[in-house]
Design an enzyme around this catalytic site. Structure first.
Site, PDB file in Angstrom:
ATOM      1  N   ASN A 199      -4.024   6.004  -0.126  1.00  0.00           N
ATOM      2  CA  ASN A 199      -3.286   6.222   1.115  1.00  0.00           C
ATOM      3  C   ASN A 199      -2.569   7.569   1.147  1.00  0.00           C
ATOM      4  O   ASN A 199      -2.322   8.120   2.226  1.00  0.00           O
ATOM      5  CB  ASN A 199      -2.291   5.086   1.365  1.00  0.00           C
ATOM      6  CG  ASN A 199      -2.978   3.883   1.980  1.00  0.00           C
ATOM      7  OD1 ASN A 199      -4.030   4.000   2.605  1.00  0.00           O
ATOM      8  ND2 ASN A 199      -2.385   2.711   1.804  1.00  0.00           N
ATOM      9  N   SER A 208       0.819  -1.208   0.000  1.00  0.00           N
ATOM     10  CA  SER A 208       0.000   0.000   0.000  1.00  0.00           C
ATOM     11  C   SER A 208       0.854   1.260   0.000  1.00  0.00           C
ATOM     12  O   SER A 208       0.316   2.366  -0.005  1.00  0.00           O
ATOM     13  CB  SER A 208      -0.914   0.007   1.228  1.00  0.00           C
ATOM     14  OG  SER A 208      -0.151  -0.157   2.414  1.00  0.00           O
ATOM     15  N   GLU A 237      -6.407  -0.685  -6.367  1.00  0.00           N
ATOM     16  CA  GLU A 237      -5.513   0.223  -7.082  1.00  0.00           C
ATOM     17  C   GLU A 237      -4.535  -0.608  -7.906  1.00  0.00           C
ATOM     18  O   GLU A 237      -3.935  -1.552  -7.391  1.00  0.00           O
ATOM     19  CB  GLU A 237      -4.732   1.097  -6.102  1.00  0.00           C
ATOM     20  CG  GLU A 237      -5.546   2.188  -5.452  1.00  0.00           C
ATOM     21  CD  GLU A 237      -4.702   3.048  -4.522  1.00  0.00           C
ATOM     22  OE1 GLU A 237      -4.670   4.270  -4.726  1.00  0.00           O
ATOM     23  OE2 GLU A 237      -4.083   2.497  -3.595  1.00  0.00           O
TER      24      GLU A 237
END
Length: 290
Positions: free
Chosen positions: A192, A120, A153
């Site tokens: 994020n 991430s 993503e």
């Protein structure tokens, strides 16, 4: 060529969720844990997710039984050699992931096999450069809980080939039925990069006594229309998971907005990791507490 034999490295919350979704989609899945005990814990998590899907009517009796037949669990990385798509879901630690990708490129020799990371925050280019075949490496950032979150993503590195990207997007959208956003290979990608500073700001606000956790979350749900407040989001994902992501992003960017506040570290040290432990910023173990 569509991927039919999926390898998942890591059987924690994220890996188990991805494995369960692949099984529910009719794919063959082999989960590799760090050892026999880890593999058995992964089996338990995946079967629990399939049971939940069955209870909610997402799969019927026959599909539940068939999914279990297609699920394999073990601790031998060499068992991934016959996979046609491998997804890494180990903890968010750069050196751990780099070692894994170096090993995966040797174990899975077929250059047509996609090697995907669920990172991430880490650089996909960096992970790809740890292999002899960076064009086959791509980022697929799933969101927790995987069975209910619709977004993934997709992150290409500077080396990722068009074929790798097409195969990855096909698995995510056609087989798993998820939606995608394409992101540049930068720390935090899209979600994020926006989310982590927001969550850390909420922790600092709670830490400073400006407002209680309950009022902070109520302010964002009732005042801004968010389905969950920021501290409830931390509890849902896991305080330890978010802290790891924040540290990785701070290391990669030098941005103080990503710094982990002392309150977050203290709660983690106390074992208050959120929903998975029954207590984080909010309490979820009311039955035990009463």
């Amino acid at each position: 060529m569509s991927a039919r034999r999926i390898g998942v490295v890591g059987g924690g919350t994220m890996g188990a969720g991805i494995a369960a979704e692949c099984l529910r989609a009719g794919l063959g899945v082999r989960v590799v844990g760090s050892g026999p005990a880890s593999a058995e814990r992964a089996r338990g998590r995946v079967m629990a997710l399939l049971d939940r899907a069955h209870t909610k009517g997402r799969i019927d009796d026959a599909q539940r039984a068939d999914a279990e037949r297609r699920a394999e669990f073990g601790a031998d990385p060499d068992a991934l050699a016959d996979r046609d798509f491998v997804i890494e879901a180990v903890p968010e630690e750069r050196e751990t992931k780099l070692r894994l990708f170096t090993a995966l490129a040797k174990t899975v020799e077929d250059p047509a096999v996609v090697l995907a990371s669920t990172t991430s925050s880490l650089s996909i280019t960096d992970l790809g450069n740890a292999t002899s075949r960076p064009g086959d490496v791509i980022g697929l950032h799933f969101f927790n809980p995987v069975p209910t979150m619709p977004l993934v993503e997709v992150i290409r590195s500077t080396h990722t080939t068009d074929q790798t990207a097409r195969r990855a997007e096909s698995l995510v959208t056609e087989a798993l039925g998820k939606k995608i956003v394409r992101a540049e290979d930068r720390s935090g990608f899209v979600v994020n990069a926006l989310l982590i500073p927001y969550l850390m700001a909420a922790v600092r606000m709670c830490e400073s006594g400006v407002a209680t956790a309950e009022d902070i979350d109520r302010g964002m749900t009732l005042g801004c229309g968010h389905p969950l407040g920021p501290l409830a989001v931390l509890d849902l994902i896991g305080l330890d998971v978010i802290a790891d992501v924040a540290r990785s992003m701070e290391s990669g960017t030098g941005d103080a907005r990503h710094a982990v506040p002392p309150l977050l570290d203290r709660l983690i040290e106390e074992g208050r990791l959120g929903r998975k432990t029954g207590h984080g910023f909010h309490r979820y173990d009311t039955a035990r507490a009463s």
